[in-house]
Design an enzyme around this catalytic site. Sequence first.
Site, mmCIF file in Angstrom:
data_model
loop_
_atom_site.group_PDB
_atom_site.id
_atom_site.type_symbol
_atom_site.label_atom_id
_atom_site.label_comp_id
_atom_site.label_asym_id
_atom_site.label_seq_id
_atom_site.Cartn_x
_atom_site.Cartn_y
_atom_site.Cartn_z
ATOM 1 N N TYR A 136 0.711 -1.130 0.028
ATOM 2 C CA TYR A 136 -0.064 -0.067 -0.064
ATOM 3 C C TYR A 136 1.012 1.472 -0.041
ATOM 4 O O TYR A 136 0.983 1.927 0.913
ATOM 5 C CB TYR A 136 -0.943 0.070 1.203
ATOM 6 C CG TYR A 136 -2.066 0.908 1.339
ATOM 7 C CD1 TYR A 136 -3.065 0.853 0.542
ATOM 8 C CD2 TYR A 136 -2.168 1.718 2.451
ATOM 9 C CE1 TYR A 136 -3.990 1.857 0.719
ATOM 10 C CE2 TYR A 136 -3.159 2.621 2.569
ATOM 11 C CZ TYR A 136 -4.088 2.472 1.688
ATOM 12 O OH TYR A 136 -5.191 3.390 2.045
ATOM 13 N N HIS A 141 -2.014 7.766 -3.083
ATOM 14 C CA HIS A 141 -3.143 6.882 -2.997
ATOM 15 C C HIS A 141 -3.753 6.721 -1.614
ATOM 16 O O HIS A 141 -4.867 6.780 -1.319
ATOM 17 C CB HIS A 141 -3.150 5.368 -3.746
ATOM 18 C CG HIS A 141 -4.028 4.316 -3.408
ATOM 19 N ND1 HIS A 141 -5.334 4.436 -3.921
ATOM 20 C CD2 HIS A 141 -4.007 3.164 -2.429
ATOM 21 C CE1 HIS A 141 -6.037 3.417 -3.664
ATOM 22 N NE2 HIS A 141 -5.398 2.640 -2.598
ATOM 23 N N ARG A 150 -11.828 9.413 6.122
ATOM 24 C CA ARG A 150 -11.231 9.846 7.443
ATOM 25 C C ARG A 150 -11.300 11.471 7.088
ATOM 26 O O ARG A 150 -12.598 11.978 7.005
ATOM 27 C CB ARG A 150 -10.055 9.547 7.979
ATOM 28 C CG ARG A 150 -10.208 8.037 8.658
ATOM 29 C CD ARG A 150 -8.888 7.524 9.347
ATOM 30 N NE ARG A 150 -7.836 7.782 8.516
ATOM 31 C CZ ARG A 150 -7.491 6.654 7.657
ATOM 32 N NH1 ARG A 150 -8.154 5.495 7.755
ATOM 33 N NH2 ARG A 150 -6.325 6.612 6.827
ATOM 34 N N GLU A 207 -7.413 -1.877 -9.318
ATOM 35 C CA GLU A 207 -6.262 -1.135 -8.884
ATOM 36 C C GLU A 207 -5.205 -1.250 -9.741
ATOM 37 O O GLU A 207 -4.655 -2.238 -10.083
ATOM 38 C CB GLU A 207 -6.064 -1.541 -7.325
ATOM 39 C CG GLU A 207 -7.190 -1.101 -6.337
ATOM 40 C CD GLU A 207 -6.731 -1.504 -4.929
ATOM 41 O OE1 GLU A 207 -5.953 -2.439 -4.561
ATOM 42 O OE2 GLU A 207 -7.192 -0.563 -4.056
ATOM 43 N N ASP A 241 -5.384 -5.277 -9.064
ATOM 44 C CA ASP A 241 -5.841 -5.671 -7.846
ATOM 45 C C ASP A 241 -7.595 -5.522 -7.688
ATOM 46 O O ASP A 241 -7.600 -4.539 -7.074
ATOM 47 C CB ASP A 241 -5.207 -5.375 -6.654
ATOM 48 C CG ASP A 241 -5.659 -6.046 -5.295
ATOM 49 O OD1 ASP A 241 -6.140 -7.059 -5.439
ATOM 50 O OD2 ASP A 241 -5.347 -5.082 -4.322
ATOM 51 N N TYR A 252 -13.380 -4.852 6.436
ATOM 52 C CA TYR A 252 -11.902 -4.917 6.475
ATOM 53 C C TYR A 252 -11.505 -4.487 7.892
ATOM 54 O O TYR A 252 -10.257 -4.526 8.228
ATOM 55 C CB TYR A 252 -11.380 -3.747 5.452
ATOM 56 C CG TYR A 252 -11.396 -2.272 5.928
ATOM 57 C CD1 TYR A 252 -12.654 -1.383 5.866
ATOM 58 C CD2 TYR A 252 -10.443 -1.588 6.402
ATOM 59 C CE1 TYR A 252 -12.576 -0.253 6.318
ATOM 60 C CE2 TYR A 252 -10.357 -0.395 6.820
ATOM 61 C CZ TYR A 252 -11.605 0.435 6.744
ATOM 62 O OH TYR A 252 -11.636 1.669 6.830
ATOM 63 N N LYS A 261 -11.286 -8.663 -2.154
ATOM 64 C CA LYS A 261 -9.970 -8.560 -2.910
ATOM 65 C C LYS A 261 -9.484 -10.028 -3.513
ATOM 66 O O LYS A 261 -8.940 -10.251 -4.669
ATOM 67 C CB LYS A 261 -8.825 -8.065 -2.114
ATOM 68 C CG LYS A 261 -9.053 -6.851 -1.564
ATOM 69 C CD LYS A 261 -8.507 -5.818 -2.463
ATOM 70 C CE LYS A 261 -8.200 -4.385 -1.798
ATOM 71 N NZ LYS A 261 -7.956 -3.451 -2.805
ATOM 72 N N THR A 358 -1.979 0.265 -5.215
ATOM 73 C CA THR A 358 -2.435 1.290 -6.251
ATOM 74 C C THR A 358 -1.448 2.426 -6.352
ATOM 75 O O THR A 358 -0.728 3.070 -5.259
ATOM 76 C CB THR A 358 -3.774 1.665 -5.699
ATOM 77 O OG1 THR A 358 -4.678 0.467 -5.414
ATOM 78 C CG2 THR A 358 -4.506 2.389 -6.821
HETATM 79 CA CA CA Z 1 -4.160 -3.360 -3.795
#
Ligand code: CA
Length: 424
Positions: A136, A141, A150, A207, A241, A252, A261, A358
């Site tokens: 990540y 991203h 958030r 992604e 992805d 999640y 995923k 991503t």
């Molecule tokens: Ca991913």
Amino acid sequence: MQTTTDFTQTSWINIPENSDFPIYNLPLGIIKYKNGKTAVATAIGDYTLDLAALHKLGFLKDLSLPENIFESRYLNDFIALGKPIWHSLRNRLMWLLNINTVELKENKQAREACLHKMNEVDMSMPIRVGDYTDFYSSKEHATNVGSMFRDLKNALLPNWLHLPVGYHGRSSSIIVSGQNFHRPKGQITPPGVDIPSFSPSKAMDFELEMGFIIGKQTELGQSVSTKEAADYIFGMTLFNDWSARDIQRWEYVPLGPFLAKNFASTTSPWIVSLEALDPFRTKAPAQEPEVLPYLKRANENTAIDITLEVWLQIENSEPVKISTSNYKYLYWTMEQQLAHHTINGCNINVGDLMASGTISGPTPDSFGSMLEITWNGKNPIKLPNGEERKFLQDGDTVIIKGYAQNEKGRIGFGEARAKVLPAL
Ligand code: CA
């Protein structure tokens, strides 16, 4: 690393302008004949070169290769032979395909046995993927997603600038470009609702990622430093992805992505070697705050300048480019990702696949997912035929392309393509 690429060399095979596969690329993949037989192959211009046939005819003798090494369903066994062998095969292929080399060029029978137009063979999964990890690592991203869910001030969680965040994914559902898949079903909850319903996903997304393939195993307890990391990497692919955002949103917390995923991820069929990519190394983004010593980059030029494109094709229409990004934007380089992955002694194996996360750039036209491009559905993509997309509909095809280019030359990755079929 010193580059060994000679951009001035040419081939006796016609290479169309802007081809992904000039003589100084020579990626490896697995071709599949109509009769189901598979073989390791390389790509040159619009052709594939069958290395099993080439080896059988004696063109690769004296490279210390096992007899049946290329009559394989996957590249793993060849990769396990090690970096010096990858290098000598690449050199031999460059020599055989060079315009001044007559051995294969003037042997019609051998040419017919080894060279096939790309549209005459299918591409098969290049790797028997062992473990799959997804990072990540794009700051853009992570900031986009964090500020959407958030707020901008707390977009990045406290750990993000100190380590390359990642999770262990699933390898069984990694598929090769061209293989379509069905829209996943699962538990979804509309925003503000706490009771889930069961439904096909209504928020299918892609992604834009790249993957790297592990080329050398480690023992349990061993760590790979950022300096050594490139020796453990065989090459790179394009990677999609696929993500079901509504399933993801509900499932999640607290352990991360699961069924949102693992229903499908698409890889491109050709693996481009780090050796071919080496001339396109470039400076990676500055890191602030300073990272811990084990994550320090071995040198400045650890990013790679690879232009990445996402094309969306809806049924009965031409593909439309919806994003242009670049691998060099990644905040955490693959050497840092691998150093982090192994710092606790986690062992890696030949054929493991690690995806970048991503890859978004700084501007909306460089975002790497529909979630970001449409800003969670608020700004739908407007297509030339008047249709709009907030997320992907059944029948939509996503095509990822990638290439590295400088003033001397260009190499590409082909594509990672798949269509979303209706839920079963
Ligand atoms: Ca991913």
